[in-house]
Design a protein around this motif. Structure first.
Motif, PDB file in Angstrom:
ATOM      1  N   TYR A 151       1.115 -84.403  77.571  1.00 30.36           N
ATOM      2  CA  TYR A 151       0.470 -83.816  76.392  1.00 30.36           C
ATOM      3  C   TYR A 151      -0.907 -84.464  76.322  1.00 30.36           C
ATOM      4  O   TYR A 151      -1.160 -85.452  77.024  1.00 30.36           O
ATOM      5  CB  TYR A 151       1.298 -84.057  75.106  1.00 30.36           C
ATOM      6  CG  TYR A 151       1.534 -85.510  74.795  1.00 30.36           C
ATOM      7  CD1 TYR A 151       2.660 -86.169  75.277  1.00 30.36           C
ATOM      8  CD2 TYR A 151       0.604 -86.248  74.053  1.00 30.36           C
ATOM      9  CE1 TYR A 151       2.864 -87.516  75.018  1.00 30.36           C
ATOM     10  CE2 TYR A 151       0.801 -87.593  73.796  1.00 30.36           C
ATOM     11  CZ  TYR A 151       1.931 -88.224  74.280  1.00 30.36           C
ATOM     12  OH  TYR A 151       2.117 -89.560  74.033  1.00 30.36           O
ATOM     13  N   GLN A 168       0.732 -75.293  81.877  1.00 26.89           N
ATOM     14  CA  GLN A 168      -0.394 -75.436  80.928  1.00 26.89           C
ATOM     15  C   GLN A 168       0.023 -75.084  79.494  1.00 26.89           C
ATOM     16  O   GLN A 168      -0.325 -75.794  78.554  1.00 26.89           O
ATOM     17  CB  GLN A 168      -1.590 -74.576  81.363  1.00 26.89           C
ATOM     18  CG  GLN A 168      -2.735 -74.723  80.354  1.00 26.89           C
ATOM     19  CD  GLN A 168      -4.065 -74.197  80.835  1.00 26.89           C
ATOM     20  OE1 GLN A 168      -4.407 -74.343  82.007  1.00 26.89           O
ATOM     21  NE2 GLN A 168      -4.836 -73.598  79.944  1.00 26.89           N
ATOM     22  N   ILE A 181      -7.366 -80.840  89.913  1.00 30.67           N
ATOM     23  CA  ILE A 181      -6.601 -80.217  91.000  1.00 30.67           C
ATOM     24  C   ILE A 181      -6.282 -78.745  90.727  1.00 30.67           C
ATOM     25  O   ILE A 181      -6.010 -77.986  91.639  1.00 30.67           O
ATOM     26  CB  ILE A 181      -5.282 -80.988  91.292  1.00 30.67           C
ATOM     27  CG1 ILE A 181      -4.538 -81.285  89.986  1.00 30.67           C
ATOM     28  CG2 ILE A 181      -5.548 -82.256  92.071  1.00 30.67           C
ATOM     29  CD1 ILE A 181      -3.176 -81.929  90.187  1.00 30.67           C
ATOM     30  N   GLU A 201      -8.156 -73.306  63.940  1.00 25.95           N
ATOM     31  CA  GLU A 201      -8.888 -74.497  64.417  1.00 25.95           C
ATOM     32  C   GLU A 201     -10.274 -74.568  63.774  1.00 25.95           C
ATOM     33  O   GLU A 201     -10.814 -75.643  63.540  1.00 25.95           O
ATOM     34  CB  GLU A 201      -9.078 -74.488  65.936  1.00 25.95           C
ATOM     35  CG  GLU A 201      -7.815 -74.559  66.762  1.00 25.95           C
ATOM     36  CD  GLU A 201      -7.115 -75.901  66.735  1.00 25.95           C
ATOM     37  OE1 GLU A 201      -7.398 -76.726  65.838  1.00 25.95           O
ATOM     38  OE2 GLU A 201      -6.248 -76.118  67.594  1.00 25.95           O
ATOM     39  N   GLU A 233      -2.092 -87.720  62.453  1.00 27.54           N
ATOM     40  CA  GLU A 233      -2.579 -87.274  61.136  1.00 27.54           C
ATOM     41  C   GLU A 233      -1.519 -87.470  60.065  1.00 27.54           C
ATOM     42  O   GLU A 233      -1.836 -87.750  58.906  1.00 27.54           O
ATOM     43  CB  GLU A 233      -2.988 -85.806  61.210  1.00 27.54           C
ATOM     44  CG  GLU A 233      -4.192 -85.607  62.106  1.00 27.54           C
ATOM     45  CD  GLU A 233      -4.513 -84.151  62.312  1.00 27.54           C
ATOM     46  OE1 GLU A 233      -3.603 -83.385  62.668  1.00 27.54           O
ATOM     47  OE2 GLU A 233      -5.670 -83.779  62.116  1.00 27.54           O
ATOM     48  N   LEU A 282      -9.914 -69.237  76.101  1.00 24.30           N
ATOM     49  CA  LEU A 282      -8.510 -68.916  76.403  1.00 24.30           C
ATOM     50  C   LEU A 282      -8.023 -67.658  75.660  1.00 24.30           C
ATOM     51  O   LEU A 282      -7.001 -67.092  76.008  1.00 24.30           O
ATOM     52  CB  LEU A 282      -7.595 -70.105  76.080  1.00 24.30           C
ATOM     53  CG  LEU A 282      -7.712 -71.320  77.002  1.00 24.30           C
ATOM     54  CD1 LEU A 282      -6.828 -72.455  76.502  1.00 24.30           C
ATOM     55  CD2 LEU A 282      -7.344 -70.973  78.435  1.00 24.30           C
TER      56      LEU A 282
HETATM   57  N1  BYC Z   1      -4.515 -85.228  78.685  1.00 23.73           N
HETATM   58  O1  BYC Z   1      -6.421 -80.137  87.186  1.00 23.73           O
HETATM   59  P1  BYC Z   1      -6.648 -80.504  85.772  1.00 23.73           P
HETATM   60  C1  BYC Z   1      -5.269 -79.733  69.682  1.00 23.73           C
HETATM   61  C2  BYC Z   1      -3.785 -83.532  83.452  1.00 23.73           C
HETATM   62  S1  BYC Z   1      -4.155 -79.656  70.979  1.00 23.73           S
HETATM   63  C3  BYC Z   1      -3.416 -85.324  79.456  1.00 23.73           C
HETATM   64  O2  BYC Z   1      -8.039 -80.430  85.277  1.00 23.73           O
HETATM   65  P2  BYC Z   1      -5.884 -78.263  84.102  1.00 23.73           P
HETATM   66  C4  BYC Z   1      -4.946 -80.382  68.437  1.00 23.73           C
HETATM   67  C5  BYC Z   1      -3.411 -82.104  83.840  1.00 23.73           C
HETATM   68  O3  BYC Z   1      -2.349 -81.630  83.047  1.00 23.73           O
HETATM   69  C6  BYC Z   1      -5.187 -79.209  72.318  1.00 23.73           C
HETATM   70  N2  BYC Z   1      -3.361 -84.806  80.706  1.00 23.73           N
HETATM   71  O4  BYC Z   1      -5.663 -79.663  84.825  1.00 23.73           O
HETATM   72  C7  BYC Z   1      -3.635 -80.566  68.067  1.00 23.73           C
HETATM   73  C8  BYC Z   1      -3.056 -82.287  85.308  1.00 23.73           C
HETATM   74  O5  BYC Z   1      -1.761 -82.893  85.433  1.00 23.73           O
HETATM   75  P3  BYC Z   1      -0.448 -82.041  85.957  1.00 23.73           P
HETATM   76  C9  BYC Z   1      -4.632 -79.372  73.644  1.00 23.73           C
HETATM   77  C10 BYC Z   1      -4.447 -84.153  81.154  1.00 23.73           C
HETATM   78  O6  BYC Z   1      -4.599 -77.887  83.466  1.00 23.73           O
HETATM   79  C11 BYC Z   1      -3.344 -81.285  66.917  1.00 23.73           C
HETATM   80  C12 BYC Z   1      -4.049 -83.332  85.768  1.00 23.73           C
HETATM   81  O7  BYC Z   1      -4.454 -84.048  84.596  1.00 23.73           O
HETATM   82  N3  BYC Z   1      -5.333 -78.385  74.423  1.00 23.73           N
HETATM   83  O8  BYC Z   1      -6.340 -79.280  69.896  1.00 23.73           O
HETATM   84  O9  BYC Z   1      -6.525 -77.290  85.037  1.00 23.73           O
HETATM   85  C13 BYC Z   1      -4.367 -81.838  66.132  1.00 23.73           C
HETATM   86  C14 BYC Z   1      -5.275 -82.729  86.442  1.00 23.73           C
HETATM   87  O10 BYC Z   1      -6.101 -81.999  85.510  1.00 23.73           O
HETATM   88  C15 BYC Z   1      -5.597 -83.996  80.378  1.00 23.73           C
HETATM   89  C16 BYC Z   1      -4.828 -77.780  75.497  1.00 23.73           C
HETATM   90  O11 BYC Z   1      -3.767 -78.106  75.942  1.00 23.73           O
HETATM   91  C17 BYC Z   1      -5.621 -84.581  79.100  1.00 23.73           C
HETATM   92  N4  BYC Z   1      -6.685 -84.514  78.285  1.00 23.73           N
HETATM   93  O12 BYC Z   1      -6.993 -78.600  82.967  1.00 23.73           O
HETATM   94  C18 BYC Z   1      -5.691 -81.620  66.498  1.00 23.73           C
HETATM   95  C19 BYC Z   1      -5.654 -76.640  76.037  1.00 23.73           C
HETATM   96  N5  BYC Z   1      -6.511 -83.305  81.097  1.00 23.73           N
HETATM   97  O13 BYC Z   1      -0.223 -80.938  84.952  1.00 23.73           O
HETATM   98  C20 BYC Z   1      -5.995 -80.890  67.649  1.00 23.73           C
HETATM   99  C21 BYC Z   1      -5.037 -75.945  77.201  1.00 23.73           C
HETATM  100  C22 BYC Z   1      -5.940 -83.032  82.268  1.00 23.73           C
HETATM  101  O14 BYC Z   1      -0.779 -81.510  87.310  1.00 23.73           O
HETATM  102  N6  BYC Z   1      -5.137 -76.705  78.420  1.00 23.73           N
HETATM  103  N7  BYC Z   1      -4.708 -83.556  82.328  1.00 23.73           N
HETATM  104  O15 BYC Z   1       0.665 -83.060  85.947  1.00 23.73           O
HETATM  105  C23 BYC Z   1      -6.240 -76.687  79.227  1.00 23.73           C
HETATM  106  O16 BYC Z   1      -7.245 -76.054  78.936  1.00 23.73           O
HETATM  107  C24 BYC Z   1      -6.150 -77.440  80.537  1.00 23.73           C
HETATM  108  O17 BYC Z   1      -4.791 -77.702  80.787  1.00 23.73           O
HETATM  109  C25 BYC Z   1      -6.958 -78.774  80.539  1.00 23.73           C
HETATM  110  C26 BYC Z   1      -6.712 -79.478  81.897  1.00 23.73           C
HETATM  111  C27 BYC Z   1      -8.458 -78.470  80.434  1.00 23.73           C
HETATM  112  C28 BYC Z   1      -6.539 -79.693  79.421  1.00 23.73           C
END
Ligand code: BYC
Length: 318
Positions: free
Chosen positions: A110, A40, A209, A161, A55, A142
């Motif tokens: 990503y 993550q 998942i 942000e 951007e 988070l």
């Molecule tokens: N895109 O079980 P899930 C920003 C994948 S940057 C792609 O729900 P999880 C900004 C997921 O990885 C902000 N893939 O997963 C920057 C998993 O695949 P793997 C980015 C996605 O981790 C520049 C599968 O689908 N934020 O703000 O429990 C300019 C199943 O999903 C996505 C973060 O990274 C997606 N959208 O929940 C402006 C926040 N969604 O890994 C702005 C931190 C899901 O098994 N991350 N997948 O192959 C999180 O909070 C969580 O990882 C997520 C997904 C809510 C995104």
């Protein structure tokens, strides 16, 4: 280590999680906890770095010096967010080079949102307002995540942000109070970014998942669906204030639940984008790899300078 020893360490670990204690890099942790955090946090770091690209397209085209300075500062912040996050990830025993390899080879994911094109200036407004708005909703919980380095990185990221979201909203406000053409541009950007912003928060809880385990470990503090509903509830009144329309005919305030009901999300599109078939996936990776390769001389020069300084200090110490 015997099974009995591992069970006892697991029990201590679970009790620490239950007491809301922070887990630090040198503490014992289950291997799955370590791996899921590397997954993550590194995906999050990659999203920040790739997120600079859509951007970057507009830095040289921003309509005024003020807008250019703000956008430049925002994109620089994103590089900084990537660095805090890569550093947090490295404390789990993975190297920066490995993480970059995973991104550049297409192995690492990503955020889906950065595979959409930024075709007008209003897209800079919509990204700040919607994408950073969704990011804040996702990232504020988070700050309270169980792994110490990730939680601490998030505190600073969220402060920045918040500025990003405001600069985006302000761009939208200006356009919506401008000429009919400008307002139309803002509406068009909302039309294109609304649904991808909802998808950004991940698949439905039923399809997710990782959510169940990540909630137990307090890596995630809210589920994908909870975050999505919070984003919609917060953002629809802002669209009303701007005087533009959210492109969802099924969007309706529900008195009983105290939330907005909303229409069906196109999950086929989401998975297509996640699997690399979105409108800009190939371009984003090409640009990222080029930036990395073209920056090699800067890294080499910085290393040579650091070595030279080190030698000079040693000489002075003798
Ligand atoms: N895109 O079980 P899930 C920003 C994948 S940057 C792609 O729900 P999880 C900004 C997921 O990885 C902000 N893939 O997963 C920057 C998993 O695949 P793997 C980015 C996605 O981790 C520049 C599968 O689908 N934020 O703000 O429990 C300019 C199943 O999903 C996505 C973060 O990274 C997606 N959208 O929940 C402006 C926040 N969604 O890994 C702005 C931190 C899901 O098994 N991350 N997948 O192959 C999180 O909070 C969580 O990882 C997520 C997904 C809510 C995104």
């Amino acid at each position: 280590m015997s099974d009995k020893e591992i069970k006892s360490l697991e029990a201590i670990f679970e009790a620490r999680i239950a007491r809301d204690e922070k887990i630090e890099p040198k503490d014992w942790m289950p291997e799955k906890y370590r791996k899921t955090h590397i997954r993550q946090i590194s995906q999050h770091a990659h999203s920040e770095i790739v997120g600079m690209l859509p951007e970057g397209n507009w830095i040289s085209r921003a309509p005024s010096l003020r807008r250019k300075a703000a956008l430049l500062a925002k994109v620089q912040d994103e590089a900084g967010h990537g660095l805090y996050l890569y550093a947090a990830c490295e404390t789990l025993g993975v190297s920066r080079d490995e993480l970059y390899d995973q991104l550049h080879s297409g192995k690492a994911k990503y955020s889906s949102i950065f595979n959409y094109p930024t075709v007008t200036w209003a897209d800079m407004g919509a990204i700040g307002w919607l994408v950073d708005g969704a990011a804040i909703i996702n990232q504020v919980p988070l700050c309270n995540t169980s792994f110490g380095p990730y939680a601490r990185a998030m505190v600073r990221v969220c402060k920045e942000e918040s500025f990003h979201q405001r600069q985006g909203f302000e761009i939208m406000l200006k356009l919506c109070n401008g000429t009919p053409e400008q307002k139309e541009m803002a509406q068009d950007a909302l039309n294109r970014w609304w649904w991808p912003s909802l998808m950004m928060l991940g698949p439905t809880d039923a399809e997710s998942i990782h959510t169940e385990q990540s909630m137990k470990w307090k890596l995630k503090r809210k589920t994908n669906d909870e975050l999505r509903q919070q984003f919609i509830d917060q953002t629809v009144p802002q669209a009303d204030l701007l005087g533009i329309t959210v492109p969802d005919p099924d969007l309706k305030w529900n008195e009983e639940t105290g939330h907005y009901d909303f229409g069906e999300i196109n999950w086929d599109e989401f998975w297509q984008v996640v699997k690399g078939h979105g409108p800009c996936n190939k371009k984003r990776m090409k640009d990222r790899v080029n930036a990395w390769e073209n920056g090699a001389w800067v890294r080499d020069a910085a290393m040579a300078y650091a070595e030279k300084n080190e030698k000079r200090k040693l000489k002075e110490a003798i």
